[in-house]
Design a protein around this motif. Structure first.
Motif, PDB file in Angstrom:
ATOM      1  N   LYS A  86      -8.694   9.591 -22.683  1.00 34.02           N
ATOM      2  CA  LYS A  86      -8.294   8.622 -23.686  1.00 34.02           C
ATOM      3  C   LYS A  86      -8.948   7.276 -23.392  1.00 34.02           C
ATOM      4  N   PRO A  87      -9.085   6.419 -24.396  1.00 33.50           N
ATOM      5  CA  PRO A  87      -9.658   5.089 -24.129  1.00 33.50           C
ATOM      6  C   PRO A  87      -8.896   4.335 -23.041  1.00 33.50           C
ATOM      7  N   GLU A  88      -7.597   4.543 -22.941  1.00 35.23           N
ATOM      8  CA  GLU A  88      -6.812   3.845 -21.915  1.00 35.23           C
ATOM      9  C   GLU A  88      -7.064   4.357 -20.511  1.00 35.23           C
ATOM     10  N   ASP A  89      -7.837   5.416 -20.374  1.00 35.20           N
ATOM     11  CA  ASP A  89      -8.248   5.885 -19.046  1.00 35.20           C
ATOM     12  C   ASP A  89      -9.458   5.103 -18.524  1.00 35.20           C
ATOM     13  N   THR A  90     -10.016   4.257 -19.358  1.00 37.04           N
ATOM     14  CA  THR A  90     -11.167   3.455 -18.941  1.00 37.04           C
ATOM     15  C   THR A  90     -10.793   2.538 -17.787  1.00 37.04           C
ATOM     16  N   ALA A  91     -11.540   2.637 -16.702  1.00 37.86           N
ATOM     17  CA  ALA A  91     -11.252   1.853 -15.504  1.00 37.86           C
ATOM     18  C   ALA A  91     -12.309   2.150 -14.446  1.00 37.86           C
ATOM     19  N   VAL A  92     -12.267   1.379 -13.377  1.00 45.75           N
ATOM     20  CA  VAL A  92     -13.015   1.744 -12.178  1.00 45.75           C
ATOM     21  C   VAL A  92     -12.097   2.620 -11.334  1.00 45.75           C
ATOM     22  N   TYR A  93     -12.597   3.780 -10.963  1.00 46.58           N
ATOM     23  CA  TYR A  93     -11.807   4.741 -10.191  1.00 46.58           C
ATOM     24  C   TYR A  93     -12.228   4.664  -8.729  1.00 46.58           C
ATOM     25  N   TYR A  94     -11.242   4.509  -7.861  1.00 44.41           N
ATOM     26  CA  TYR A  94     -11.476   4.380  -6.431  1.00 44.41           C
ATOM     27  C   TYR A  94     -10.865   5.561  -5.682  1.00 44.41           C
ATOM     28  N   CYS A  95     -11.583   5.990  -4.676  1.00 42.92           N
ATOM     29  CA  CYS A  95     -11.080   7.033  -3.790  1.00 42.92           C
ATOM     30  C   CYS A  95     -10.483   6.382  -2.546  1.00 42.92           C
ATOM     31  N   ARG A  96      -9.336   6.864  -2.125  1.00 41.24           N
ATOM     32  CA  ARG A  96      -8.704   6.366  -0.910  1.00 41.24           C
ATOM     33  C   ARG A  96      -8.481   7.526   0.048  1.00 41.24           C
ATOM     34  N   VAL A  97      -8.835   7.282   1.295  1.00 31.59           N
ATOM     35  CA  VAL A  97      -8.713   8.308   2.332  1.00 31.59           C
ATOM     36  C   VAL A  97      -7.845   7.766   3.457  1.00 31.59           C
ATOM     37  N   VAL A  98      -6.841   8.520   3.846  1.00 32.32           N
ATOM     38  CA  VAL A  98      -5.945   8.106   4.929  1.00 32.32           C
ATOM     39  C   VAL A  98      -6.179   9.032   6.122  1.00 32.32           C
ATOM     40  N   THR A  99      -6.710   8.447   7.204  1.00 36.35           N
ATOM     41  CA  THR A  99      -6.871   9.185   8.457  1.00 36.35           C
ATOM     42  C   THR A  99      -6.078   8.423   9.514  1.00 36.35           C
ATOM     43  N   PHE A 100      -6.761   7.912  10.532  1.00 33.16           N
ATOM     44  CA  PHE A 100      -6.093   7.039  11.500  1.00 33.16           C
ATOM     45  C   PHE A 100      -5.900   5.650  10.902  1.00 33.16           C
ATOM     46  N   ALA A 101      -6.581   5.388   9.816  1.00 32.76           N
ATOM     47  CA  ALA A 101      -6.469   4.145   9.061  1.00 32.76           C
ATOM     48  C   ALA A 101      -6.716   4.482   7.589  1.00 32.76           C
ATOM     49  N   LEU A 102      -6.778   3.450   6.790  1.00 32.37           N
ATOM     50  CA  LEU A 102      -6.937   3.637   5.355  1.00 32.37           C
ATOM     51  C   LEU A 102      -8.327   3.153   4.946  1.00 32.37           C
ATOM     52  N   PHE A 103      -9.052   3.976   4.189  1.00 34.35           N
ATOM     53  CA  PHE A 103     -10.413   3.640   3.780  1.00 34.35           C
ATOM     54  C   PHE A 103     -10.558   3.822   2.276  1.00 34.35           C
ATOM     55  N   TRP A 104     -11.330   2.905   1.666  1.00 32.25           N
ATOM     56  CA  TRP A 104     -11.593   2.952   0.233  1.00 32.25           C
ATOM     57  C   TRP A 104     -13.081   3.154  -0.030  1.00 32.25           C
ATOM     58  N   GLY A 105     -13.374   3.811  -1.149  1.00 35.54           N
ATOM     59  CA  GLY A 105     -14.743   3.882  -1.619  1.00 35.54           C
ATOM     60  C   GLY A 105     -15.074   2.651  -2.435  1.00 35.54           C
ATOM     61  N   GLN A 106     -16.319   2.607  -2.915  1.00 29.68           N
ATOM     62  CA  GLN A 106     -16.785   1.426  -3.648  1.00 29.68           C
ATOM     63  C   GLN A 106     -16.400   1.472  -5.126  1.00 29.68           C
ATOM     64  N   GLY A 107     -15.955   2.615  -5.586  1.00 30.58           N
ATOM     65  CA  GLY A 107     -15.518   2.754  -6.972  1.00 30.58           C
ATOM     66  C   GLY A 107     -16.590   3.326  -7.879  1.00 30.58           C
ATOM     67  N   THR A 108     -16.149   4.006  -8.937  1.00 36.37           N
ATOM     68  CA  THR A 108     -17.056   4.538  -9.946  1.00 36.37           C
ATOM     69  C   THR A 108     -16.456   4.263 -11.325  1.00 36.37           C
ATOM     70  N   GLN A 109     -17.303   3.791 -12.231  1.00 36.53           N
ATOM     71  CA  GLN A 109     -16.818   3.384 -13.549  1.00 36.53           C
ATOM     72  C   GLN A 109     -16.638   4.596 -14.448  1.00 36.53           C
ATOM     73  N   VAL A 110     -15.495   4.659 -15.106  1.00 36.98           N
ATOM     74  CA  VAL A 110     -15.232   5.652 -16.141  1.00 36.98           C
ATOM     75  C   VAL A 110     -14.938   4.893 -17.432  1.00 36.98           C
ATOM     76  N   THR A 111     -15.724   5.178 -18.463  1.00 36.75           N
ATOM     77  CA  THR A 111     -15.551   4.529 -19.751  1.00 36.75           C
ATOM     78  C   THR A 111     -15.336   5.594 -20.810  1.00 36.75           C
ATOM     79  N   VAL A 112     -14.223   5.484 -21.519  1.00 41.36           N
ATOM     80  CA  VAL A 112     -13.902   6.436 -22.585  1.00 41.36           C
ATOM     81  C   VAL A 112     -13.971   5.678 -23.908  1.00 41.36           C
ATOM     82  N   SER A 113     -14.980   5.993 -24.682  1.00 46.48           N
ATOM     83  CA  SER A 113     -15.215   5.248 -25.914  1.00 46.48           C
ATOM     84  C   SER A 113     -16.050   6.072 -26.877  1.00 46.48           C
ATOM     85  N   SER A 114     -15.812   5.872 -28.163  1.00 42.94           N
ATOM     86  CA  SER A 114     -16.621   6.540 -29.170  1.00 42.94           C
ATOM     87  C   SER A 114     -17.777   5.646 -29.603  1.00 42.94           C
TER      88      SER A 114
END
Length: 114
Positions: A86-114
């Motif tokens: 849906k258009p409201e799913d448009t956002a930058v999507y980030y991956c988070r990984v929890v090991t001995f600490a918490l790590f984030w990715g740089q993000g990937t853009q998802v755009t839902v539009s006609s």
């Protein structure tokens, strides 16, 4: 150090599908939880879905029935299959990984539009 890299974002029409991937590498002994978050312009980052190493999953109400999270423990990779976008799913999507600490990715853009 742990590196987290997302891929698979892009532009899709409403009702379409995308599959996001996230791979973790580096000094990993074991991964507890892997998850996807998203942040739309002007909004706070929010949980989309997460999966624990035993397979227990959690989804935001807004994506239940449309998104599916899965993981490959041998490859330290997590996926997010997004259907009926849906258009409201448009956002930058980030991956988070929890090991001995918490790590984030740089993000990937998802755009839902006609």
């Amino acid at each position: 150090q742990v590196h987290v890299v997302e891929s698979g974002g892009g532009l899709v029409q409403p009702g379409g599908s995308l599959r996001l991937s996230c791979a973790a590498s580096g000094s990993i002994f074991s991964i507890n939880t892997m998850g996807w978050y998203r942040q739309a312009p002007g909004k706070q980052r929010e949980l989309v879905a997460s999966i624990r190493n035993g397979g227990t999953t959690t989804y935001a109400d807004s994506v239940k029935g449309r998104f599916t999270i899965s993981r490959d423990n041998a490859e330290n990779t997590v996926y997010l299959q997004m259907n009926s976008l849906k258009p409201e799913d448009t956002a930058v999507y980030y991956c988070r990984v929890v090991t001995f600490a918490l790590f984030w990715g740089q993000g990937t853009q998802v755009t839902v539009s006609s």
